[in-house]
Design a protein around this motif. Structure first.
Motif, PDB file in Angstrom:
ATOM      1  N   ILE A 164       4.358 -47.890  24.178  1.00 52.01           N
ATOM      2  CA  ILE A 164       3.576 -46.838  23.533  1.00 52.01           C
ATOM      3  C   ILE A 164       3.357 -47.210  22.069  1.00 52.01           C
ATOM      4  O   ILE A 164       4.312 -47.477  21.341  1.00 52.01           O
ATOM      5  N   THR A 165       2.094 -47.267  21.642  1.00 49.75           N
ATOM      6  CA  THR A 165       1.812 -47.686  20.266  1.00 49.75           C
ATOM      7  C   THR A 165       1.796 -46.499  19.307  1.00 49.75           C
ATOM      8  O   THR A 165       2.313 -46.593  18.215  1.00 49.75           O
ATOM      9  N   ASP A 166       1.200 -45.394  19.724  1.00 52.04           N
ATOM     10  CA  ASP A 166       1.266 -44.203  18.867  1.00 52.04           C
ATOM     11  C   ASP A 166       0.812 -42.946  19.604  1.00 52.04           C
ATOM     12  O   ASP A 166       0.277 -43.018  20.715  1.00 52.04           O
ATOM     13  N   THR A 167       1.078 -41.807  18.981  1.00 50.03           N
ATOM     14  CA  THR A 167       0.552 -40.542  19.500  1.00 50.03           C
ATOM     15  C   THR A 167      -0.183 -39.863  18.350  1.00 50.03           C
ATOM     16  O   THR A 167       0.201 -40.012  17.194  1.00 50.03           O
ATOM     17  N   MET A 168      -1.250 -39.144  18.696  1.00 49.82           N
ATOM     18  CA  MET A 168      -2.003 -38.438  17.667  1.00 49.82           C
ATOM     19  C   MET A 168      -2.424 -37.068  18.175  1.00 49.82           C
ATOM     20  O   MET A 168      -2.655 -36.890  19.372  1.00 49.82           O
ATOM     21  N   PRO A 169      -2.485 -36.069  17.282  1.00 49.62           N
ATOM     22  CA  PRO A 169      -2.896 -34.755  17.739  1.00 49.62           C
ATOM     23  C   PRO A 169      -4.373 -34.738  18.136  1.00 49.62           C
ATOM     24  O   PRO A 169      -5.165 -35.527  17.624  1.00 49.62           O
ATOM     25  N   ALA A 170      -4.716 -33.844  19.055  1.00 51.09           N
ATOM     26  CA  ALA A 170      -6.120 -33.654  19.442  1.00 51.09           C
ATOM     27  C   ALA A 170      -6.434 -32.173  19.280  1.00 51.09           C
ATOM     28  O   ALA A 170      -5.569 -31.329  19.500  1.00 51.09           O
ATOM     29  N   ARG A 171      -7.662 -31.850  18.891  1.00 48.16           N
ATOM     30  CA  ARG A 171      -8.006 -30.431  18.738  1.00 48.16           C
ATOM     31  C   ARG A 171      -9.514 -30.231  18.856  1.00 48.16           C
ATOM     32  O   ARG A 171     -10.299 -31.160  18.645  1.00 48.16           O
ATOM     33  N   PHE A 172      -9.878 -28.998  19.198  1.00 46.21           N
ATOM     34  CA  PHE A 172     -11.292 -28.610  19.172  1.00 46.21           C
ATOM     35  C   PHE A 172     -11.606 -28.284  17.722  1.00 46.21           C
ATOM     36  O   PHE A 172     -10.992 -27.406  17.129  1.00 46.21           O
ATOM     37  N   TYR A 173     -12.536 -29.013  17.136  1.00 43.81           N
ATOM     38  CA  TYR A 173     -12.827 -28.807  15.720  1.00 43.81           C
ATOM     39  C   TYR A 173     -14.317 -29.009  15.477  1.00 43.81           C
ATOM     40  O   TYR A 173     -14.888 -30.021  15.903  1.00 43.81           O
ATOM     41  N   CYS A 174     -14.933 -28.052  14.797  1.00 44.59           N
ATOM     42  CA  CYS A 174     -16.347 -28.163  14.468  1.00 44.59           C
ATOM     43  C   CYS A 174     -16.505 -28.122  12.955  1.00 44.59           C
ATOM     44  O   CYS A 174     -15.914 -27.265  12.295  1.00 44.59           O
ATOM     45  N   ASN A 175     -17.293 -29.058  12.425  1.00 43.93           N
ATOM     46  CA  ASN A 175     -17.459 -29.113  10.972  1.00 43.93           C
ATOM     47  C   ASN A 175     -18.745 -28.412  10.515  1.00 43.93           C
ATOM     48  O   ASN A 175     -19.319 -28.756   9.495  1.00 43.93           O
ATOM     49  N   CYS A 176     -19.194 -27.431  11.286  1.00 45.35           N
ATOM     50  CA  CYS A 176     -20.417 -26.735  10.892  1.00 45.35           C
ATOM     51  C   CYS A 176     -20.136 -25.839   9.685  1.00 45.35           C
ATOM     52  O   CYS A 176     -18.991 -25.489   9.402  1.00 45.35           O
ATOM     53  N   SER A 177     -21.190 -25.492   8.973  1.00 44.37           N
ATOM     54  CA  SER A 177     -21.067 -24.596   7.828  1.00 44.37           C
ATOM     55  C   SER A 177     -22.408 -23.898   7.679  1.00 44.37           C
ATOM     56  O   SER A 177     -23.400 -24.303   8.294  1.00 44.37           O
ATOM     57  N   LYS A 178     -22.434 -22.874   6.841  1.00 43.29           N
ATOM     58  CA  LYS A 178     -23.690 -22.154   6.638  1.00 43.29           C
ATOM     59  C   LYS A 178     -24.774 -23.102   6.091  1.00 43.29           C
ATOM     60  O   LYS A 178     -25.933 -23.018   6.481  1.00 43.29           O
ATOM     61  N   GLU A 179     -24.362 -24.036   5.217  1.00 40.66           N
ATOM     62  CA  GLU A 179     -25.319 -24.985   4.632  1.00 40.66           C
ATOM     63  C   GLU A 179     -25.884 -25.925   5.697  1.00 40.66           C
ATOM     64  O   GLU A 179     -27.080 -26.182   5.739  1.00 40.66           O
ATOM     65  N   HIS A 234     -24.531 -24.648  18.016  1.00 41.48           N
ATOM     66  CA  HIS A 234     -24.433 -25.048  19.432  1.00 41.48           C
ATOM     67  C   HIS A 234     -23.011 -25.374  19.838  1.00 41.48           C
ATOM     68  O   HIS A 234     -22.554 -25.017  20.907  1.00 41.48           O
ATOM     69  N   PHE A 235     -22.329 -26.135  18.965  1.00 45.25           N
ATOM     70  CA  PHE A 235     -21.059 -26.726  19.360  1.00 45.25           C
ATOM     71  C   PHE A 235     -19.904 -25.739  19.424  1.00 45.25           C
ATOM     72  O   PHE A 235     -19.022 -25.860  20.256  1.00 45.25           O
ATOM     73  N   CYS A 236     -19.880 -24.763  18.502  1.00 45.46           N
ATOM     74  CA  CYS A 236     -18.709 -23.877  18.472  1.00 45.46           C
ATOM     75  C   CYS A 236     -19.076 -22.403  18.570  1.00 45.46           C
ATOM     76  O   CYS A 236     -18.206 -21.550  18.568  1.00 45.46           O
ATOM     77  N   ASN A 237     -20.387 -22.121  18.635  1.00 53.04           N
ATOM     78  CA  ASN A 237     -20.867 -20.753  18.823  1.00 53.04           C
ATOM     79  C   ASN A 237     -20.608 -19.834  17.623  1.00 53.04           C
ATOM     80  O   ASN A 237     -20.689 -18.623  17.744  1.00 53.04           O
ATOM     81  N   THR A 238     -20.258 -20.398  16.466  1.00 52.54           N
ATOM     82  CA  THR A 238     -20.082 -19.568  15.272  1.00 52.54           C
ATOM     83  C   THR A 238     -21.460 -19.074  14.837  1.00 52.54           C
ATOM     84  O   THR A 238     -22.421 -19.841  14.814  1.00 52.54           O
ATOM     85  N   ALA A 239     -21.538 -17.781  14.503  1.00 51.51           N
ATOM     86  CA  ALA A 239     -22.824 -17.197  14.101  1.00 51.51           C
ATOM     87  C   ALA A 239     -22.927 -17.140  12.584  1.00 51.51           C
ATOM     88  O   ALA A 239     -21.973 -16.758  11.899  1.00 51.51           O
ATOM     89  N   TYR A 240     -24.067 -17.549  12.086  1.00 55.03           N
ATOM     90  CA  TYR A 240     -24.340 -17.462  10.641  1.00 55.03           C
ATOM     91  C   TYR A 240     -25.561 -16.578  10.460  1.00 55.03           C
ATOM     92  O   TYR A 240     -26.562 -16.754  11.153  1.00 55.03           O
TER      93      TYR A 240
END
Length: 295
Positions: free
Chosen positions: A229-244, A273-279
């Motif tokens: 095993i070389t390494d482990t890394m965290p995984a997460r649902f993450y969207c970098n959207c913003s109002k801009e 589209h990706f995270c459904n956050t409404a602006y």
């Protein structure tokens, strides 16, 4: 790291003749489900592609590299789009999230929901042109389609296993998967042993339900092949959207349409589209967008 959280394990085996990835992704698939309100079959399809995306993203070298996986089939789901980076961040959506289909052989009918079509893999590694590979969907169950993609587009013999299991209340019970790849210099005996091990794994979902960790999955896949095993890394649902960022999408619809919205005198709401956050954008903000777009 607590084992409840999602993570990816990267490993090699047989002295570097094999490279392997495995992940547990329950949290991020559940996050996608709750954001998009996906039906069980849509959750399973999106969850499988998100899991693959997270692992394939972790194969990339640079922080700025971006991987996009797109599945376009003629089934009721429409398309599925997932993007991932090299840090285990992944996001995605499905065109028609509320598709309901009867089960097939007691399982969610992902193949039927996706239908016949194409898988596209785009890797943007900061070069002039992004790398893009496309293959047909062979089973539309996603794991086999990716196995076929690796062999045909990247000439890397691989085995991909993906699974998403739902609870009775339609939340995600467990999700995860693996990708095992043979390097060009792999010896015949290593290849046949790996094939034998892979053949024993009939259902990723069943193993996850039994409490298998990504490490344990890799141990079974590389049994007798000296897993490292070389390494482990965290995984997460993450969207970098913003109002801009979303504002740029609003600006791109064109002056005429923006003017019509302004004339209506109502605030508008735009969803990522990706995270459904409404602006929401007020009439004054729309006027500013229009001004800026003229420049």
């Amino acid at each position: 790291m607590t084992q409840e959280k999602d993570y990816i394990v990267r490993a090699t085996a047989a002295g570097g003749q094999i490279r392997a990835f495995a992940a547990t992704t329950r949290e991020l698939v559940e996050e996608a489900r709750s954001r998009h309100g996906t039906s069980p079959v849509a959750t399973a399809a999106l969850g499988r592609l998100l899991t693959a995306g997270a692992m394939m993203g972790s194969m990339m070298k640079n922080d700025t590299d971006v991987l996009t996986l797109q599945i376009n089939g003629d089934g009721p789901l429409g398309g599925i789009t997932v993007t991932a980076d090299s840090r285990g961040d992944v996001k995605g959506y499905v065109q028609n999230p509320d598709v309901i289909l009867p089960p097939k052989n007691g399982k969610l009918d992902v193949g039927g929901a996706v239908g016949i079509g194409l898988l596209t893999v785009i890797k943007d590694m900061g070069l002039k042109e992004p790398y893009s590979g496309q293959t047909i969907l062979v089973t539309s169950e996603i794991a086999e389609d990716l196995t076929y993609y690796f062999a045909n587009s990247e000439q890397v013999p691989s085995s991909v296993g993906l699974g998403v299991l739902m609870e009775k209340d339609n939340t995600v019970k467990c999700a995860g998967g693996f990708i095992v790849q043979l390097m060009p210099f792999a010896e015949e005996k290593v290849i046949s042993r790996l094939e034998e091990n892979v053949g024993k794994i009939t259902s990723v979902t069943r193993l996850l339900e039994e409490g298998y960790t990504p490490q344990r999955l890799l141990e079974d896949l590389t049994e007798g092949l000296d897993l490292e095993i070389t390494d482990t890394m965290p995984a997460r649902f993450y969207c970098n959207c913003s109002k801009e960022r979303v504002e740029r999408a609003v600006a791109s619809i064109g002056a005429k349409d923006i003017r019509e919205m302004i004339d209506e005198g109502k605030d508008i709401e735009v969803k990522c589209h990706f995270c459904n956050t409404a602006y929401s954008y007020s009439v004054d903000e729309l006027k500013n967008i229009l001004k800026r777009s003229k420049k």
